[in-house]
Design an enzyme around this catalytic site. Structure first.
Site, PDB file in Angstrom:
ATOM      1  N   GLU A 192      94.960  69.555   0.465  1.00  0.00           N
ATOM      2  CA  GLU A 192      95.401  69.414   1.861  1.00  0.00           C
ATOM      3  C   GLU A 192      96.391  68.265   1.929  1.00  0.00           C
ATOM      4  OE1 GLU A 192      91.994  68.450   4.200  1.00  0.00           O
ATOM      5  OE2 GLU A 192      91.150  70.455   4.111  1.00  0.00           O
ATOM      6  N   LYS A 204      97.649  64.797   2.813  1.00  0.00           N
ATOM      7  CA  LYS A 204      96.997  63.544   3.182  1.00  0.00           C
ATOM      8  C   LYS A 204      97.902  62.817   4.166  1.00  0.00           C
ATOM      9  CE  LYS A 204      94.739  59.416   1.304  1.00  0.00           C
ATOM     10  NZ  LYS A 204      94.929  58.605   2.467  1.00  0.00           N
ATOM     11  N   ARG A 227      91.797  58.015  10.789  1.00  0.00           N
ATOM     12  CA  ARG A 227      90.783  59.062  10.725  1.00  0.00           C
ATOM     13  C   ARG A 227      89.950  59.042  12.003  1.00  0.00           C
ATOM     14  NH1 ARG A 227      87.286  59.954   5.379  1.00  0.00           N
ATOM     15  NH2 ARG A 227      86.089  61.771   6.005  1.00  0.00           N
ATOM     16  N   ARG A 240      87.276  55.453  11.658  1.00  0.00           N
ATOM     17  CA  ARG A 240      86.738  55.452  10.293  1.00  0.00           C
ATOM     18  C   ARG A 240      85.605  54.448  10.158  1.00  0.00           C
ATOM     19  NH1 ARG A 240      86.737  52.880   5.832  1.00  0.00           N
ATOM     20  NH2 ARG A 240      87.261  53.763   3.800  1.00  0.00           N
ATOM     21  N   PHE A 282      90.569  68.483   9.868  1.00  0.00           N
ATOM     22  CA  PHE A 282      90.321  68.964   8.503  1.00  0.00           C
ATOM     23  C   PHE A 282      88.862  69.270   8.215  1.00  0.00           C
ATOM     24  CE2 PHE A 282      90.963  64.278   8.069  1.00  0.00           C
ATOM     25  CZ  PHE A 282      89.677  63.920   7.717  1.00  0.00           C
ATOM     26  N   ARG A 337      81.649  57.981  -1.895  1.00  0.00           N
ATOM     27  CA  ARG A 337      82.978  58.130  -2.502  1.00  0.00           C
ATOM     28  C   ARG A 337      82.772  58.780  -3.866  1.00  0.00           C
ATOM     29  NH1 ARG A 337      87.682  55.681  -1.169  1.00  0.00           N
ATOM     30  NH2 ARG A 337      86.821  53.953   0.018  1.00  0.00           N
TER      31      ARG A 337
HETATM   32  P1  ATP Z   1      93.127  55.398   2.165  1.00  0.00           P
HETATM   33  O1  ATP Z   1      93.317  53.930   2.130  1.00  0.00           O
HETATM   34  O2  ATP Z   1      93.724  56.113   1.017  1.00  0.00           O
HETATM   35  O3  ATP Z   1      93.461  56.015   3.498  1.00  0.00           O
HETATM   36  P2  ATP Z   1      90.260  55.365   2.718  1.00  0.00           P
HETATM   37  O4  ATP Z   1      89.436  54.332   2.004  1.00  0.00           O
HETATM   38  O5  ATP Z   1      90.505  55.176   4.172  1.00  0.00           O
HETATM   39  O6  ATP Z   1      91.598  55.607   1.895  1.00  0.00           O
HETATM   40  P3  ATP Z   1      89.477  57.705   1.329  1.00  0.00           P
HETATM   41  O7  ATP Z   1      88.322  58.586   1.506  1.00  0.00           O
HETATM   42  O8  ATP Z   1      89.579  56.966   0.078  1.00  0.00           O
HETATM   43  O9  ATP Z   1      89.533  56.749   2.585  1.00  0.00           O
HETATM   44  O10 ATP Z   1      90.802  58.553   1.466  1.00  0.00           O
HETATM   45  C1  ATP Z   1      90.862  59.548   2.380  1.00  0.00           C
HETATM   46  C2  ATP Z   1      91.472  59.051   3.681  1.00  0.00           C
HETATM   47  O11 ATP Z   1      92.661  59.773   3.909  1.00  0.00           O
HETATM   48  C3  ATP Z   1      90.563  59.376   4.834  1.00  0.00           C
HETATM   49  O12 ATP Z   1      89.736  58.276   5.168  1.00  0.00           O
HETATM   50  C4  ATP Z   1      91.507  59.762   5.950  1.00  0.00           C
HETATM   51  O13 ATP Z   1      91.749  58.670   6.798  1.00  0.00           O
HETATM   52  C5  ATP Z   1      92.796  60.111   5.266  1.00  0.00           C
HETATM   53  N1  ATP Z   1      93.171  61.536   5.303  1.00  0.00           N
HETATM   54  C6  ATP Z   1      94.404  62.002   5.569  1.00  0.00           C
HETATM   55  N2  ATP Z   1      94.470  63.315   5.469  1.00  0.00           N
HETATM   56  C7  ATP Z   1      93.221  63.741   5.133  1.00  0.00           C
HETATM   57  C8  ATP Z   1      92.661  65.018   4.868  1.00  0.00           C
HETATM   58  N3  ATP Z   1      93.386  66.120   4.915  1.00  0.00           N
HETATM   59  N4  ATP Z   1      91.341  65.054   4.541  1.00  0.00           N
HETATM   60  C9  ATP Z   1      90.604  63.943   4.463  1.00  0.00           C
HETATM   61  N5  ATP Z   1      91.082  62.697   4.700  1.00  0.00           N
HETATM   62  C10 ATP Z   1      92.386  62.600   5.028  1.00  0.00           C
END
Ligand code: ATP
Length: 559
Positions: free
Chosen positions: A251, A253, A258, A273, A343, A415
């Site tokens: 998908e 990103k 979030r 988040r 998503f 994670r």
């Molecule tokens: P990052 O700093 O990379 O955003 P994170 O620690 O917030 O990471 P991770 O689970 O590591 O969270 O990475 C996924 C993040 O990417 C999610 O928290 C979300 O905010 C974002 N995101 C964007 N598009 C998507 C998607 N299609 N599905 C899931 N998460 C997505």
């Protein structure tokens, strides 16, 4: 009868002095056993350095300057002595304990000392959090002064540590899960699952005590009680993902925020988040959900991005302006339109869906949602097709791809390897723990930042680099102001701050380095942006940096 706060402080002090996990768990449990039901959720949160549940919008909002002011008026200590003691002990809580112990206390303080109870401390925190608006700083200071003037030195130490959110006694959420599983007599797996669903350990003990242990053994999801988000591991490239998953759902990103959206009839609430309630900042998303989703009860997840007039994604910082603004939000909604990409679906009309495979949840989502964008998705095991999809995502201004295992469950807070993220650059989320005053044009700004990573084992922040690159003048100015509010000490040109601001840092290479205690240093580090949506707990860990370091030698790219 509420338990004396002194007992809480004594337990924390003992925790700090023992290293065995088992003994820590036993100590926590024997303390919990002494408490009355009302105190349990509060104490469970306080022990792990949290005062309010994660979704609460309560926030103490007390600056380090205020804390120091109170210390000075309580003990008549001067700045020079404070710096000298702080440099010696390196910890704000200890600073309070030492100063309060060494200084002669007033008669009133001697009289009142040691009379605080656990509930009283919590209620005072609550009243501090309630204060908003003009004159709030002074009013907050008055209440904190009242608490601290009743506190014994050891109690003050842990009150300060709670305010700063760093207990430094090694009882993390994980250890508290074990303690509660023991306390409630349920298997650790059961406890963990309940934690995933209720998102807060305080809530778990509250439910167990008030409603019965069967509600923990068979936890029933409750709307408006957000679930911890499932997280992703970083993959180096598409090949790695396909090797691990075979046929995979890729998908886009998005580079946004979030959101977990809960709806029951006409009531919609949106959680970030970090599980805080951000509904007020996103009235346009609330309207969209009400208009386009007909189901009575639903929880969906997605990413909100800010878009320009010509519908292009705007940088993440732009979106953050939405969350900072509480007043006049209507105006901001017009100035800064957003777009939602869903998503996932986690709950629908009485049924929790987290155990359903990803691909089924996605199909359900497609069925239910009309006229709201879903994250573009491609299911494939063909490397070059997936690579094209990645390039397409980057071309459209997004961050990269997420790769989700087709038959994977939604595992809140985990994670694991079921979700991977594939991004372009080498980046880490690090915490600013100190900053130096700049030179020349920048002499009025704290412009050189010490970046730290977390040690998952000890909870300590370890420096891995320093940079003055990446921010604009306006950002330097803003960060300087914020850092000064977080100041906990100063030595020559360096200001030490409470670890709170998370920066996303790009770099070229990780090197071994004797310069820092962490043993590692980042080459050519530059700040990409400040991650307002992340807390220090979300920062990358030294354990991860070690893995990335090793990977460099395998001749692979790191992300
Ligand atoms: P990052 O700093 O990379 O955003 P994170 O620690 O917030 O990471 P991770 O689970 O590591 O969270 O990475 C996924 C993040 O990417 C999610 O928290 C979300 O905010 C974002 N995101 C964007 N598009 C998507 C998607 N299609 N599905 C899931 N998460 C997505």
């Amino acid at each position: 009868m509420s338990t004396p706060f002194r007992e809480f402080a004594l337990m924390c002090e003992k925790l700090e002095n023992i290293s065995s996990k088992l003994s820590k768990i036993q100590l926590v449990n024997s303390f919990l056993k002494k408490l009355v039901p009302d105190e349990l959720p509060i104490a469970v949160r306080m022990i792990i350095g949290k005062i309010f549940p994660p979704w609460s919008d309560k926030n103490l909002d007390i600056s380090w300057n205020s804390i120091l002011k109170i210390l000075k008026s309580l003990t008549k200590i001067d700045d020079k002595e404070i710096i000298e003691i702080y440099n010696r002990c390196g910890d704000p809580g200890e600073l309070f304990r030492i100063v309060m112990k060494e200084k002669q206390l007033t008669k009133q303080q001697v009289l009142l000392g040691g009379k605080l109870t656990v509930l009283e401390v919590y209620r005072m925190f609550e009243s501090i959090a309630r204060i908003k608006g003009k004159g709030s700083r002074e009013r907050k200071e008055r209440i904190l002064y009242a608490i601290l003037s009743k506190a014994e030195p050891l109690e003050a130490k842990f009150i300060i540590r709670m305010i700063l959110g760093e207990m430094r006694h090694g009882v993390s959420e994980g250890i508290m899960e074990e303690a509660l599983s023991d306390y409630l007599g349920v298997p650790l797996e059961t406890l963990r699952r309940a934690h995933m669903i209720f998102g807060d350990l305080g809530k778990i003990i509250e439910i167990a005590v008030r409603e019965g242990i069967e509600h923990i053994i068979h936890p029933k999801f409750r709307l408006f009680n957000p679930i911890k988000p499932m997280l992703a591991q970083t993959a180096q490239n598409i090949q790695e993902v396909i090797k691990e998953h075979g046929k995979t759902a890729f998908e886009y990103k998005f580079d946004g925020a979030r959101v977990q959206i809960h709806k029951k009839d006409d009531e919609v609430r949106i959680f970030s988040r970090r599980l805080t309630d951000v509904t007020i900042s996103l009235p346009d998303i609330v309207e969209l959900i009400k208009r386009e989703i007909r189901s009575r009860e639903i929880v969906v997840e997605g990413e909100v991005i800010a878009i320009s007039k010509d519908n292009k994604p705007l940088p993440f910082q732009q979106l953050m302006k939405r969350f900072k603004r509480i007043r006049n939000i209507e105006k901001k909604v017009k100035e800064l339109p957003t777009r939602l990409f869903l998503f996932d679906i986690l709950y629908l009309d009485g049924k929790l869906l987290i155990d359903e495979p990803y691909i089924k949840r996605r199909a359900l989502l497609e069925n239910i949602v009309r006229n709201i964008d879903l994250a573009p998705m491609l299911v494939t095991d063909n490397i070059s097709e997936a690579q094209k999809f990645l390039e397409q995502a980057l071309e459209h201004g997004h961050e990269g791809l997420m790769a989700k295992k087709l038959n994977s469950r939604y595992t809140p807070g985990v994670r694991g390897k079921n979700w991977f993220k594939i991004k372009k650059a080498l980046r880490l989320d690090l915490v600013i723990v100190a900053a130096e005053w700049g030179h020349g044009r920048r002499h009025n700004w704290l412009s050189d930042y010490y970046l730290a990573t977390r040690d998952l084992e000890t909870g300590e922040f370890l420096i891995v680099g320093k940079t003055f690159k990446g921010l604009t003048d306006a950002e330097f100015k803003d960060i300087t102001k914020r850092l000064l509010e977080l100041k906990i000490g100063e030595r020559r040109r360096t200001v030490f701050v409470k670890p709170e601001i998370v920066a996303e840092v790009a770099f070229n290479e990780i090197q071994k380095s004797p310069k820092y205690k962490s043993g590692y240093a980042l080459r050519f580090a530059r700040i990409v942006r400040i991650r307002e949506d992340k807390s220090p707990e979300d920062a990358d860990s030294i354990q991860r940096i070690k893995i990335l370091y090793e990977r460099q030698f395998k001749g692979k790219s790191m992300r």
